[in-house]
Design an enzyme around this catalytic site. Sequence first.
Site, mmCIF file in Angstrom:
data_model
loop_
_atom_site.group_PDB
_atom_site.id
_atom_site.type_symbol
_atom_site.label_atom_id
_atom_site.label_comp_id
_atom_site.label_asym_id
_atom_site.label_seq_id
_atom_site.Cartn_x
_atom_site.Cartn_y
_atom_site.Cartn_z
ATOM 1 N N PHE A 11 6.821 15.908 0.232
ATOM 2 C CA PHE A 11 7.685 15.055 -0.603
ATOM 3 C C PHE A 11 7.135 14.920 -2.031
ATOM 4 N N LEU A 80 -3.097 16.758 -2.497
ATOM 5 C CA LEU A 80 -2.137 15.857 -1.835
ATOM 6 C C LEU A 80 -2.040 16.106 -0.340
ATOM 7 N N ALA A 82 -2.011 16.064 3.360
ATOM 8 C CA ALA A 82 -2.466 15.022 4.282
ATOM 9 C C ALA A 82 -1.432 14.848 5.382
ATOM 10 N N GLU A 83 -1.870 14.256 6.465
ATOM 11 C CA GLU A 83 -0.950 13.663 7.431
ATOM 12 C C GLU A 83 -0.666 12.275 6.883
ATOM 13 N N THR A 99 -7.203 16.607 9.130
ATOM 14 C CA THR A 99 -6.638 16.994 7.825
ATOM 15 C C THR A 99 -7.159 16.113 6.698
ATOM 16 N N THR A 124 -4.074 6.335 -1.573
ATOM 17 C CA THR A 124 -2.980 5.396 -1.308
ATOM 18 C C THR A 124 -3.465 3.948 -1.399
ATOM 19 N N ASP A 125 -2.528 3.054 -1.687
ATOM 20 C CA ASP A 125 -2.884 1.620 -1.706
ATOM 21 C C ASP A 125 -3.245 1.109 -0.308
ATOM 22 N N GLU A 126 -2.874 1.877 0.735
ATOM 23 C CA GLU A 126 -3.137 1.391 2.108
ATOM 24 C C GLU A 126 -4.625 1.297 2.413
ATOM 25 N N TYR A 150 -4.181 6.061 9.947
ATOM 26 C CA TYR A 150 -3.860 6.821 8.722
ATOM 27 C C TYR A 150 -4.664 6.278 7.544
ATOM 28 N N ALA A 152 -7.294 4.470 7.511
ATOM 29 C CA ALA A 152 -8.746 4.647 7.689
ATOM 30 C C ALA A 152 -9.151 6.071 7.309
ATOM 31 N N LYS A 154 -7.644 7.999 5.156
ATOM 32 C CA LYS A 154 -7.571 8.131 3.695
ATOM 33 C C LYS A 154 -8.762 7.416 3.043
ATOM 34 N N LYS A 189 10.343 8.306 7.073
ATOM 35 C CA LYS A 189 9.872 7.191 6.255
ATOM 36 C C LYS A 189 11.035 6.226 6.017
HETATM 37 P P1 NAD Z 1 4.261 14.474 3.111
HETATM 38 O O1 NAD Z 1 3.932 14.139 4.530
HETATM 39 O O2 NAD Z 1 5.681 14.489 2.666
HETATM 40 O O3 NAD Z 1 3.668 15.926 2.743
HETATM 41 C C1 NAD Z 1 2.387 16.325 3.135
HETATM 42 C C2 NAD Z 1 2.253 17.820 2.845
HETATM 43 O O4 NAD Z 1 0.926 18.212 3.211
HETATM 44 C C3 NAD Z 1 3.223 18.675 3.655
HETATM 45 O O5 NAD Z 1 3.793 19.672 2.838
HETATM 46 C C4 NAD Z 1 2.344 19.306 4.718
HETATM 47 O O6 NAD Z 1 2.794 20.580 5.161
HETATM 48 C C5 NAD Z 1 1.016 19.406 3.968
HETATM 49 N N1 NAD Z 1 -0.128 19.462 4.879
HETATM 50 C C6 NAD Z 1 -0.388 18.678 5.953
HETATM 51 N N2 NAD Z 1 -1.523 19.077 6.553
HETATM 52 C C7 NAD Z 1 -2.000 20.124 5.828
HETATM 53 C C8 NAD Z 1 -3.141 20.947 5.937
HETATM 54 N N3 NAD Z 1 -4.033 20.801 6.934
HETATM 55 N N4 NAD Z 1 -3.347 21.906 5.003
HETATM 56 C C9 NAD Z 1 -2.459 22.095 3.994
HETATM 57 N N5 NAD Z 1 -1.331 21.347 3.860
HETATM 58 C C10 NAD Z 1 -1.117 20.376 4.767
HETATM 59 O O7 NAD Z 1 3.391 13.491 2.244
HETATM 60 P P2 NAD Z 1 3.692 12.769 0.849
HETATM 61 O O8 NAD Z 1 4.417 11.512 1.117
HETATM 62 O O9 NAD Z 1 4.240 13.763 -0.105
HETATM 63 O O10 NAD Z 1 2.195 12.366 0.425
HETATM 64 C C11 NAD Z 1 1.389 13.253 -0.334
HETATM 65 C C12 NAD Z 1 0.056 12.563 -0.619
HETATM 66 O O11 NAD Z 1 0.278 11.354 -1.320
HETATM 67 C C13 NAD Z 1 -0.728 12.197 0.638
HETATM 68 O O12 NAD Z 1 -2.086 12.452 0.386
HETATM 69 C C14 NAD Z 1 -0.476 10.701 0.810
HETATM 70 O O13 NAD Z 1 -1.552 10.071 1.460
HETATM 71 C C15 NAD Z 1 -0.340 10.266 -0.644
HETATM 72 N N6 NAD Z 1 0.499 9.064 -0.868
HETATM 73 C C16 NAD Z 1 1.778 9.023 -0.382
HETATM 74 C C17 NAD Z 1 2.565 7.898 -0.672
HETATM 75 C C18 NAD Z 1 3.998 7.792 -0.181
HETATM 76 O O14 NAD Z 1 4.602 6.735 -0.316
HETATM 77 N N7 NAD Z 1 4.601 8.837 0.350
HETATM 78 C C19 NAD Z 1 2.043 6.854 -1.433
HETATM 79 C C20 NAD Z 1 0.725 6.946 -1.875
HETATM 80 C C21 NAD Z 1 -0.028 8.072 -1.614
HETATM 81 O O1 DAU Z 2 1.751 2.470 0.550
HETATM 82 C C1 DAU Z 2 1.674 3.857 0.475
HETATM 83 C C2 DAU Z 2 1.999 4.430 1.830
HETATM 84 O O2 DAU Z 2 3.391 4.228 2.026
HETATM 85 C C3 DAU Z 2 1.659 5.905 1.955
HETATM 86 O O3 DAU Z 2 0.262 6.052 1.850
HETATM 87 C C4 DAU Z 2 2.132 6.448 3.315
HETATM 88 O O4 DAU Z 2 1.892 7.833 3.403
HETATM 89 C C5 DAU Z 2 3.616 6.191 3.429
HETATM 90 O O5 DAU Z 2 4.080 6.614 4.705
HETATM 91 C C6 DAU Z 2 3.918 4.706 3.233
HETATM 92 O O6 DAU Z 2 3.418 3.917 4.351
HETATM 93 P P1 DAU Z 2 4.289 2.732 4.995
HETATM 94 O O7 DAU Z 2 3.847 2.512 6.383
HETATM 95 O O8 DAU Z 2 4.328 1.548 4.088
HETATM 96 O O9 DAU Z 2 5.743 3.439 4.915
HETATM 97 P P2 DAU Z 2 6.931 3.591 5.971
HETATM 98 O O10 DAU Z 2 8.035 4.262 5.240
HETATM 99 O O11 DAU Z 2 6.495 4.167 7.270
HETATM 100 O O12 DAU Z 2 7.333 2.071 6.236
HETATM 101 C C7 DAU Z 2 7.664 1.196 5.168
HETATM 102 C C8 DAU Z 2 7.871 -0.186 5.757
HETATM 103 O O13 DAU Z 2 9.057 -0.157 6.574
HETATM 104 C C9 DAU Z 2 6.754 -0.627 6.689
HETATM 105 O O14 DAU Z 2 6.574 -2.034 6.540
HETATM 106 C C10 DAU Z 2 7.273 -0.312 8.092
HETATM 107 C C11 DAU Z 2 8.757 -0.523 7.931
HETATM 108 N N1 DAU Z 2 9.619 0.307 8.783
HETATM 109 C C12 DAU Z 2 9.417 1.656 8.808
HETATM 110 C C13 DAU Z 2 10.202 2.480 9.580
HETATM 111 C C14 DAU Z 2 9.960 3.968 9.618
HETATM 112 C C15 DAU Z 2 10.658 -0.271 9.518
HETATM 113 O O15 DAU Z 2 10.857 -1.510 9.477
HETATM 114 N N2 DAU Z 2 11.451 0.535 10.271
HETATM 115 C C16 DAU Z 2 11.264 1.892 10.356
HETATM 116 O O16 DAU Z 2 12.022 2.581 11.087
#
Ligand code: NAD
Ligand code: DAU
Length: 337
Positions: A11, A80, A82-83, A99, A124-126, A150, A152, A154, A189
């Site tokens: 993403f 970037l 990550a799982e 990962t 991440t802020d988590e 997750y 932990a 990160k 998500k």
């Molecule tokens: P995502 O799950 O959409 O994408 C993760 C990508 O990493 C995928 O393309 C996947 O194929 C790849 N990947 C997974 N394991 C791999 C491996 N072993 N080797 C190579 N590639 C691998 O994640 P995202 O939401 O785009 O997040 C990207 C980064 O940003 C992550 O590090 C996440 O912790 C961080 N982040 C995400 C958010 C959020 O809200 N989505 C917020 C803050 C930080």
């Molecule tokens: O804060 C940054 C993080 O945000 C990133 O590091 C993570 O990769 C990303 O997945 C995200 O984590 P959250 O757990 O906050 O996001 P998620 O979209 O899973 O959930 C957002 C909020 O919505 C959370 O409080 C859980 C809630 N939720 C989520 C789902 C999937 C629901 O209430 N119902 C749902 O079905």
Amino acid sequence: MKILITGGAGFIGSNLVRWILDNTQHTGVVFDALTYAGNLENLGGCLDSHRFTFVRGSVTDRESVSRVMALQRFDAVIHLAAETHVDRSIISADQFVSTNVMGTLVMLESARDNGVTRFVHVSTDEVYGDLGEFDFPFTESHPLRPSSPYAASKAASDHLVQSFIRTFNIDCVITRCSNNYGPFQFPEKFIPLMIVNAMEARTLPIYGDGKQRRDWLHVNDHCRGLLLALERGMPGEVYNFGSGHEASNIEIAQSLVAQMAASAELIKYVADRPGHDRRYALNNSKAKSQLGWEPEVDIEDGLRATISWYSEHSKWCNNVRTGEYRLYYERQYHEEL
Ligand code: NAD
Ligand code: DAU
């Protein structure tokens, strides 16, 4: 700069590649394992420019990483890969440790050994844990108190990065961003799940009481921040990126339902996530003062644009739902290589 972007088919990574192509002259390689979260359709068009090429490989595989590092001399890595889904980490944490922790170690060692001059670690802020209702937003010096497996994993990766800065003097910047939303987000998500389900009049599951609060940031604001961190970040520093716009999950769900003219009866309260973080909020004044970063996308505009994107990309949604997207690499890209 020549940049190696890990996780660039996910993403944020795919939005980042598009952002770089549209706003800079940088070139590079996307390195991605294409797990269930990686989707080459996310990079549609980006690989035609020849400024970016794609290599499939895992950050945990030292040989693959060394091979790609040897391909060209990279000036920078933006890491970037990550799982990323908290719920999956609760079901099984092994892949998260592999990962997020081991993968980061491999990337750090490779960057050090191949003379990469800048490493941006996307965290991440988590990692900070959660806040009480009246607590001040997290600053970068807040202790790391992750709640989920997750988070932990990160936090462990952040510690590794900091140990490499201190021990090997490598030039790393860590970014910690709040919840992103926008195009190409996998519909496991919260926001894309709500949109895709509402489009099909399916249940919108709200965990617990729905009063958990998140600081929602449009992915383009995050991408701009990552580029600023790359270009202007002080070596060894951590930067928070948050919008300052906090909303509860139920408020977001209600707003989406209203904008989509869907039925509010689709919203259903379900069992809570174990260990569910109650509130995240970020103090972003360091990113503002040192990087000149500002969040620009208003949440209402950003949500409206995101709803439009998902409704205009029914093929993408369908390919994700059916699993068709997982065949894209074999069918189209691999054959061309
Ligand atoms: P995502 O799950 O959409 O994408 C993760 C990508 O990493 C995928 O393309 C996947 O194929 C790849 N990947 C997974 N394991 C791999 C491996 N072993 N080797 C190579 N590639 C691998 O994640 P995202 O939401 O785009 O997040 C990207 C980064 O940003 C992550 O590090 C996440 O912790 C961080 N982040 C995400 C958010 C959020 O809200 N989505 C917020 C803050 C930080
Ligand atoms: O804060 C940054 C993080 O945000 C990133 O590091 C993570 O990769 C990303 O997945 C995200 O984590 P959250 O757990 O906050 O996001 P998620 O979209 O899973 O959930 C957002 C909020 O919505 C959370 O409080 C859980 C809630 N939720 C989520 C789902 C999937 C629901 O209430 N119902 C749902 O079905």
